[in-house]
Structures are given as C-alpha cells and as structure tokens.
Scaffold this active site. Structure first.
Site, PDB file in Angstrom:
ATOM      1  N   GLY A  51       1.009  -1.074   0.106  1.00 53.49           N
ATOM      2  CA  GLY A  51      -0.042  -0.058  -0.002  1.00 53.49           C
ATOM      3  C   GLY A  51       0.916   1.182   0.024  1.00 53.49           C
ATOM      4  O   GLY A  51       2.058   1.227   0.308  1.00 53.49           O
ATOM      5  N   CYS A  78       5.451  -5.990   2.030  1.00 52.32           N
ATOM      6  CA  CYS A  78       5.603  -4.523   2.024  1.00 52.32           C
ATOM      7  C   CYS A  78       4.730  -4.038   3.321  1.00 52.32           C
ATOM      8  O   CYS A  78       4.846  -4.318   4.277  1.00 52.32           O
ATOM      9  CB  CYS A  78       5.308  -4.034   0.769  1.00 52.32           C
ATOM     10  SG  CYS A  78       5.983  -2.580   0.365  1.00 52.32           S
ATOM     11  N   TYR A  79       3.795  -3.068   2.771  1.00 51.81           N
ATOM     12  CA  TYR A  79       2.893  -2.626   3.833  1.00 51.81           C
ATOM     13  C   TYR A  79       2.304  -3.447   4.711  1.00 51.81           C
ATOM     14  O   TYR A  79       2.149  -3.679   5.843  1.00 51.81           O
ATOM     15  CB  TYR A  79       1.768  -1.785   3.061  1.00 51.81           C
ATOM     16  CG  TYR A  79       0.801  -0.952   4.204  1.00 51.81           C
ATOM     17  CD1 TYR A  79       1.197   0.512   4.056  1.00 51.81           C
ATOM     18  CD2 TYR A  79      -0.081  -1.484   4.539  1.00 51.81           C
ATOM     19  CE1 TYR A  79       0.322   1.371   4.826  1.00 51.81           C
ATOM     20  CE2 TYR A  79      -1.118  -0.626   5.292  1.00 51.81           C
ATOM     21  CZ  TYR A  79      -0.665   0.811   5.535  1.00 51.81           C
ATOM     22  OH  TYR A  79      -1.642   1.298   6.313  1.00 51.81           O
ATOM     23  N   HIS A 165       8.426  -7.532  -3.095  1.00 52.08           N
ATOM     24  CA  HIS A 165       7.213  -8.020  -3.682  1.00 52.08           C
ATOM     25  C   HIS A 165       7.424  -9.057  -4.453  1.00 52.08           C
ATOM     26  O   HIS A 165       8.086  -9.233  -5.716  1.00 52.08           O
ATOM     27  CB  HIS A 165       6.717  -6.986  -4.549  1.00 52.08           C
ATOM     28  CG  HIS A 165       6.139  -5.732  -3.998  1.00 52.08           C
ATOM     29  ND1 HIS A 165       5.167  -5.600  -3.562  1.00 52.08           N
ATOM     30  CD2 HIS A 165       6.837  -4.499  -3.538  1.00 52.08           C
ATOM     31  CE1 HIS A 165       4.900  -4.522  -3.019  1.00 52.08           C
ATOM     32  NE2 HIS A 165       5.837  -3.686  -2.779  1.00 52.08           N
ATOM     33  N   GLU A 167       5.172 -10.907  -5.775  1.00 56.05           N
ATOM     34  CA  GLU A 167       4.120 -10.893  -6.946  1.00 56.05           C
ATOM     35  C   GLU A 167       4.604 -10.384  -8.122  1.00 56.05           C
ATOM     36  O   GLU A 167       3.897 -10.780  -9.272  1.00 56.05           O
ATOM     37  CB  GLU A 167       2.808 -10.730  -6.435  1.00 56.05           C
ATOM     38  CG  GLU A 167       2.961  -8.853  -6.156  1.00 56.05           C
ATOM     39  CD  GLU A 167       3.273  -8.494  -4.957  1.00 56.05           C
ATOM     40  OE1 GLU A 167       4.136  -9.003  -4.241  1.00 56.05           O
ATOM     41  OE2 GLU A 167       3.041  -7.212  -4.442  1.00 56.05           O
ATOM     42  N   SER A 218     -19.306  -6.090 -27.716  1.00 54.19           N
ATOM     43  CA  SER A 218     -18.442  -5.166 -28.509  1.00 54.19           C
ATOM     44  C   SER A 218     -17.341  -5.741 -29.261  1.00 54.19           C
ATOM     45  O   SER A 218     -16.797  -4.963 -30.250  1.00 54.19           O
ATOM     46  CB  SER A 218     -17.730  -4.295 -27.183  1.00 54.19           C
ATOM     47  OG  SER A 218     -16.701  -5.249 -26.897  1.00 54.19           O
ATOM     48  N   GLY A 219     -17.295  -7.134 -29.135  1.00 58.47           N
ATOM     49  CA  GLY A 219     -16.198  -7.521 -30.093  1.00 58.47           C
ATOM     50  C   GLY A 219     -15.021  -7.874 -29.271  1.00 58.47           C
ATOM     51  O   GLY A 219     -14.025  -8.339 -29.976  1.00 58.47           O
ATOM     52  N   GLY A 220     -14.855  -7.131 -28.205  1.00 59.97           N
ATOM     53  CA  GLY A 220     -13.953  -7.211 -27.435  1.00 59.97           C
ATOM     54  C   GLY A 220     -13.815  -8.719 -26.352  1.00 59.97           C
ATOM     55  O   GLY A 220     -14.712  -9.524 -26.875  1.00 59.97           O
ATOM     56  N   VAL A 221     -12.807  -8.897 -25.753  1.00 60.41           N
ATOM     57  CA  VAL A 221     -12.550 -10.442 -25.174  1.00 60.41           C
ATOM     58  C   VAL A 221     -13.790 -10.515 -24.337  1.00 60.41           C
ATOM     59  O   VAL A 221     -14.132 -11.638 -24.371  1.00 60.41           O
ATOM     60  CB  VAL A 221     -11.295 -10.421 -24.476  1.00 60.41           C
ATOM     61  CG1 VAL A 221     -10.814 -12.011 -24.212  1.00 60.41           C
ATOM     62  CG2 VAL A 221      -9.956  -9.883 -25.029  1.00 60.41           C
ATOM     63  N   ASP A 222     -13.948  -9.931 -23.259  1.00 62.96           N
ATOM     64  CA  ASP A 222     -14.874 -10.176 -22.063  1.00 62.96           C
ATOM     65  C   ASP A 222     -16.198 -10.519 -22.580  1.00 62.96           C
ATOM     66  O   ASP A 222     -16.879 -11.410 -22.392  1.00 62.96           O
ATOM     67  CB  ASP A 222     -14.764  -9.053 -21.091  1.00 62.96           C
ATOM     68  CG  ASP A 222     -13.568  -8.688 -20.641  1.00 62.96           C
ATOM     69  OD1 ASP A 222     -12.670  -9.543 -20.911  1.00 62.96           O
ATOM     70  OD2 ASP A 222     -13.414  -7.585 -20.101  1.00 62.96           O
ATOM     71  N   SER A 223     -16.785  -9.672 -23.392  1.00 68.18           N
ATOM     72  CA  SER A 223     -18.010  -9.764 -23.700  1.00 68.18           C
ATOM     73  C   SER A 223     -18.416 -10.845 -24.787  1.00 68.18           C
ATOM     74  O   SER A 223     -19.145 -11.673 -24.835  1.00 68.18           O
ATOM     75  CB  SER A 223     -18.690  -8.467 -24.298  1.00 68.18           C
ATOM     76  OG  SER A 223     -18.184  -8.179 -25.449  1.00 68.18           O
ATOM     77  N   THR A 224     -17.194 -11.135 -25.700  1.00 68.95           N
ATOM     78  CA  THR A 224     -17.355 -12.328 -26.476  1.00 68.95           C
ATOM     79  C   THR A 224     -17.217 -13.609 -25.512  1.00 68.95           C
ATOM     80  O   THR A 224     -17.985 -14.632 -25.990  1.00 68.95           O
ATOM     81  CB  THR A 224     -16.316 -12.161 -27.459  1.00 68.95           C
ATOM     82  OG1 THR A 224     -16.240 -10.882 -28.247  1.00 68.95           O
ATOM     83  CG2 THR A 224     -16.273 -13.189 -28.682  1.00 68.95           C
ATOM     84  N   LYS A 368      -8.485 -10.950 -16.385  1.00 63.38           N
ATOM     85  CA  LYS A 368      -8.322 -10.979 -18.013  1.00 63.38           C
ATOM     86  C   LYS A 368      -7.675 -12.125 -18.425  1.00 63.38           C
ATOM     87  O   LYS A 368      -7.971 -12.808 -19.485  1.00 63.38           O
ATOM     88  CB  LYS A 368      -7.516  -9.800 -18.169  1.00 63.38           C
ATOM     89  CG  LYS A 368      -7.854  -9.498 -19.683  1.00 63.38           C
ATOM     90  CD  LYS A 368      -9.287  -8.726 -19.768  1.00 63.38           C
ATOM     91  CE  LYS A 368      -9.166  -7.889 -21.123  1.00 63.38           C
ATOM     92  NZ  LYS A 368     -10.296  -7.046 -21.072  1.00 63.38           N
TER      93      LYS A 368
END
Ligand code: XMP
Length: 604
Positions: A51, A78-79, A165, A167, A218-224, A368
């Site tokens: 953070g 870290c934090y 970190h 990660e 929309s033709g994007g990844v998520d909606s498709t 994603k």
C-alpha cells in the site's frame, strides 16, 4: 473450494497477488483491508497486500488485529509486513535509505516461505518505510544491504512477512515463495479453468431455466467470451447478442467481428448501425468531456431504441454481461471503472432486469488472463482472445477537435525557455503545439500542451535518450504534459489549428491510419508485445498544408495503470510512416514519447 484472502491496503499489485495464487491453482479473492477477523475464518490463508501509505499515519488503511490470532497462516507483503509488525507491537519507521527496484536478499533461514531457495535471491523492492523493531516471537529470515528486516517469520504461528514484492516478475523466485506459502496453508489446489467452465455452465443453466439471454457485445474479449459461454450452456436459440456500431469503431471492425464469430460458432448476433445519430450530435462539439458525455448518452439512446424494438419482456429475458473480477472490486487500481461500460448497463429496461435479479455475469470471478484462457478453451479465435483493449467511446476520444490555435500564455517566452534548456543539454529543439491533451500528474488530471521535438537530420536516433528528454521536459516545464517526436516531415516551421470537430470524414481519415497501423504491427509480429496502440488525429496543418496530423501512441503496460511508450524498431517505424504518407490527408506524423504518468494512454 479452499480459498485465500488477499486483504487490500491500496497497493498497485493487490490484483497481481490474487492472480498469482490462482495460477498456482488455489482460488483467491480480494477483500477490504478492514474485513473483520470473524469473516476470514473460512479462508485457508491470508495475504496482506502492499500500500502507498505509512502504517503509523492517521487515516492509513488498517486491519482487524484479531486476524493474527485466528491460527490461519498469514503472509504480509511490504505494507502488509509493516502492518503485521505494527499491530503486534513492533516498530515501523521511515527507512534511512528508500529502496526502489532490484535488490539482493541474503536468506538466513531456508525454511517456510524460503524452502528450497538459494542463499542469495534477486528481489524487487519499492518502499520508504521499514521495520525498525520486531515484535515478540518474530525473527529475521532474510536481509538486504539496506534493510535488515527484509523478511521475517514467526514459524510457530505461521506468520510471515517480506519487505519486497514476490508477486512481481522482477522477483525471480517470487512464484516459488508464494507456492511455499500455499503449502504452509495446506490449501487444496482445486482451482482450474476447466472446472470453472463446467461449474459455470451448470449455474447458467439453473439460473436461466426456460428463459432467454440478451447481451450487448463489443467484439472485445470479455463480452465475447461471456456470450460464448452462455451460448454453450443454453444453446444458440435462446441467446441473442447486439453489436452497436457507433460509427466510431475501427475500419472493417464489424466485418472482422462477424467473421470471427462465425469461426467460433457464435450465433444470433444482431448488428445495428447508429453512426448518423452520433455524428449529428457531435456536430460543432469541441470539448473532450462534452464529447465523451454525448457519446455515452447517445449509446444509451440507441441501445434503448433497439431494446424497445426487440420488446424484451423481463419475464422471459435475462441480461448477460461481460463483467470481470477487477470490475467488481473497488480498489485503487479499479475505482475508475470505465464510464461507458457503466452507461451500457444503465438503460431503464436493463435496470429493471437488474432489479428483478435477471442479470447474469458468468465471468465475474475471473481475471483477464483467465478470461483469455477460457476463451481459448471455448474455441474463440485468437484474433479476439488476444485483442488489444479498445475504449468504449472508440475513435471519438482519438479524434481531437479544436476551433482555433490554443497556446499557453507567454507562449513565445515559455517556448524559448524550453528550447534554451534543450539546446544546451541535448543540442535539440522543438515547439509547443497549439492544442491540449489530457494527462495525469501527481494523481490529478491535467489538460496541457504537447511539445514537439525535432532532431537534426544526422542525429542518431536513440529511444533511451528520447525517453530521458521526454521525462526531463515534463518534469521541468509545467505547461507541457506530453512530448512528441516529429517523424515526418523532417522540418516544421509553421503549425496551425485546422478547425475541426468529429465528422464522418475525419473519422474515416483516422480509420485509415489506424487500420494501416494495426495491419502493420500484426505483419511484423509486434502486436503481442504492444499492449495498446492508439492512433490519434490532431486538427493541425503543417507548413501551410491542407491536411491534418497523426500521432502514433504504442505503449507497453500491465492493465493500463502505468505505461511506457513502446520503442519500435527504427527501420520498421520508417516503413510505417512511409505507408501512412501514402494516404492523402496527412501533413505530419508524430510519435508519442510520453509515459503514464505524466500522460494518459488516450489523449482525451
Ligand atoms: P487512460 O487514457 O486513462 O486509459 O490512460 C486507461 C485505459 O482505459 C481505456 N479507456 C477507456 N475504456 N471507456 C473504456 O471502455 C472509456 O471511456 C475509456 N477511457 C480510457 C484506455 O483505452 C486505456 O486502455
């Protein structure tokens, strides 16, 4: 299913932590830092994120101190390490040296989270504060030259903390450390995307019952991917999709989407052209925020119209949405969830469906990269799965508008000051452009001028040096928030605003350049290493020409929070510029040398 909680203290990498845990096949969720210990009992392990604040500061994010007494293994990063130490009675103070970047840690106990690691490991640090005194029961398990308490543990209570970190990929054995922690928690490795698809399809079938699903795509990844998953679950006949062409989409986008859907066996998608409405409402509009609002509102109107014509009765229809996990979490990184998407989901008819519990969001648990993998498993073609993100308002935010020259006050004096500085330090010069673009500096939005730098004909072109010059200019001169390199023509004397707002002609001009760029980077296999590549049209004519200017803005990024301008192979870049120049209508081609911050990725 066994799961790990990531308590979010506002760090940039909270989502990265949860994502890493999932890659190691354990389901992980992000929760508010203040989640009561009582609600965490069912988790196998807890990770405390980094953070930006100091644990001892007033109003800094805190956690329930009882979590350290639940008997659940905890890893503080870290934090997260600092809050653990602080809450357990140790001391945290500003470090004598602030560490950013690579560091070597000497591991003094190769146990627990450090099982199987070397005596020295390469790690990535980013901190100002450090642990000054350990609480009772904790011991040092690793130190760097600048930070004695770089890694600590209470082996008996299974509490671990690292100042670096694990990660991020810059920490070489970071995944191994997280993997070790997961072993300590005993969490079963049950999270897999194959299992997810099976379970989610069952859930969709149960939820939809005998009804039908409508979705905007929309033709994007998520909606498709969401649409494809729903369609696989309940069949093509009961799934209907709508693609709204705003006139502000890319050249050939509709055809490409249609073809890709066909290839993937995705059916029942309706296409609606609403371009005329968008262009008529954007007539004589110049201000970026106003443009955005008009585009968003018009989208809703068009959508409302189509939904009405389709006569969706909430008793029969559910609404599908491509919402993914980061969209649902209010953290530093995702608070500014994109406005247009929210707009899409707020049409009255759709609101009614939401109220009636008739909304279905099958990707709500996924990141994603996981959505991409699910897409591949479902047979969604690569050209959609690997697609660059594209903003909701589309080319509308990449087509700048202006009425007349807009220079800063004392333009000539300011420009001279910058040029004197550049001449002396780098032997180059440039000019302030009479337009403005959006930027982000010190967490606030700026609306300032670009500075166009010109190199001498025989100067060697060097991206590193250009990057340094760009940062130097934006750090030093606050009239400027963006730095451009002149690629074509070689010499510019005269720059003037060519008055313009969004018209079909201007969008078509931009579409041509944008299309060429996209084809070019695919052809030269740069598409994968570039995260996003806005091509931007500026209403500027050069040297008394009759055309406009185009900006190339390829960037590299991790989920758009920060970004670096992409360093393209010079030979290819020259080829690309030549290609753009073959299209009539362009007076000049510029390359955007601005990182984010101080620039945003988009210009508006
Ligand atoms: P900026 O320009 O803020 O953009 O650095 C960060 C990321 O968000 C995208 N973006 C949008 N996406 N609707 C969207 O769907 C919008 O209004 C919007 N504005 C910016 C941008 O393309 C980049 O990936």
């Amino acid at each position: 299913m066994d799961k790990i909680a990531v308590l979010d203290f506002g760090g940039q990498y909270s989502h990265l932590i949860a994502n890493r845990v999932r890659r190691l096949n354990v389901y992980s969720e992000i929760l508010d830092s203040n989640t009561p210990a009582e609600s965490l009992k069912d988790y196998k392990g807890i990770i405390l994120s980094g953070g930006p604040q100091s644990v001892y500061e007033e109003n800094s994010p805190q956690c329930d101190p009882q979590i350290f007494y639940l008997g659940i293994p905890i890893l503080g990063i870290c934090y997260g390490l600092q809050i653990m130490v602080y809450k357990k009675g140790g001391k945290v103070s500003p470090g004598k040296v602030k560490e950013y970047g690579k560091a070597d840690i000497k591991i003094t106990k190769k146990e627990g989270i450090f099982e199987g690691l070397g005596a020295e490991e390469n790690v990535w640090m980013s901190h100002g504060d450090e642990v000054a005194q350990l609480p009772e029961g904790m011991e040092i398990i690793g130190s760097t030259d600048n930070c004695v308490n770089a890694a600590v543990a209470d082996f008996e209570k299974k509490l671990y903390g690292v100042q670096f970190h694990p990660e991020v990929t810059h920490t070489k054995n970071g995944m191994k450390i997280i993997d070790n922690f997961l072993n300590i928690t005993g969490a079963k490795r049950e999270w897999s995307l194959d299992a997810f698809i099976e379970t989610e399809m069952r859930t969709i079938r149960e939820k939809v019952g005998e009804n039908k699903v409508f979705m905007l795509i929309s033709g994007g990844v998520d909606s498709t991917v969401a649409y494809s998953l729903i369609q696989k679950a309940i069949g093509t006949e009961r799934t209907h999709g709508l693609f709204v062409d705003t006139g502000l989409i890319r050249q050939h986008e509709r055809e490409e989407v249609e073809q890709a859907y066909k290839k993937a066996g995705i059916e029942n998608v309706h296409f609606y052209y609403g371009g005329e409405k968008f262009f008529s409402r954007l007539d004589h509009v110049y201000e970026p925020e106003e443009k955005r609002k008009i585009i968003g509102d018009t989208f809703i109107d068009v959508q409302k119209h189509v939904v009405e014509t389709m006569g969706l009765n909430p008793d029969e229809w559910l609404l599908g949405q491509g919402t993914i996990y980061p969209d649902t979490i209010e953290t530093g990184g995702t608070k500014n969830a994109d406005k247009i998407k929210t707009h899409h989901n707020r049409v009255e008819q759709i609101e009614q469906l939401i109220k009636a519990g008739k909304v279905i969001e099958p990707l709500m648990q996924l990141y994603k990269d996981e959505v991409r993998t699910v897409g591949q498993k479902l047979g969604v073609p690569e050209e959609i799965v690997q697609r660059h993100p594209f903003p909701g308002p589309g080319l509308g935010v990449r087509c700048l508008c202006a009425m007349k020259d807009d220079y800063p006050e004392n333009h000539e004096a300011v420009e001279k000051e910058i040029n004197d500085y550049l001449h002396e330090k780098y032997d180059i010069n440039g000019q302030i452009l009479p337009i403005k673009s959006v930027g982000v500096q010190g967490d606030a939005r700026t609306y300032r001028h670009p500075f166009l730098i010109k190199l001498h004909k025989d100067t060697k072109r060097d991206w590193e040096l250009l990057g340094e010059i760009s940062t130097d200019i934006t750090n030093r001169f606050n009239t400027v928030n963006r730095v451009l390199l002149l690629l074509h023509p070689r010499g510019v004397m005269d720059v003037k605003v060519k008055p313009g707002y969004i018209t079909k002609d201007r969008i078509e001009l931009l579409q041509k350049a944008d299309y060429r760029v996209t084809q070019f980077i695919k052809y030269h296999k740069m598409y994968g290493e570039i995260w996003q590549f806005p091509t931007v049209l500026l209403p500027l004519s050069l040297n008394e020409g009759s055309g406009e200017c185009v900006v190339l803005r390829p960037i590299q990024s991790e989920e758009a929070m920060t970004a670096n301008f992409y360093r393209m192979n010079w030979k290819w870049l020259d080829e690309l510029v030549d290609g753009i120049n073959e299209t009539p209508g362009f007076d000049g081609v510029f390359y955007d040398l601005t990182n984010k911050p101080p620039g945003t990725i988009e210009w508006e």
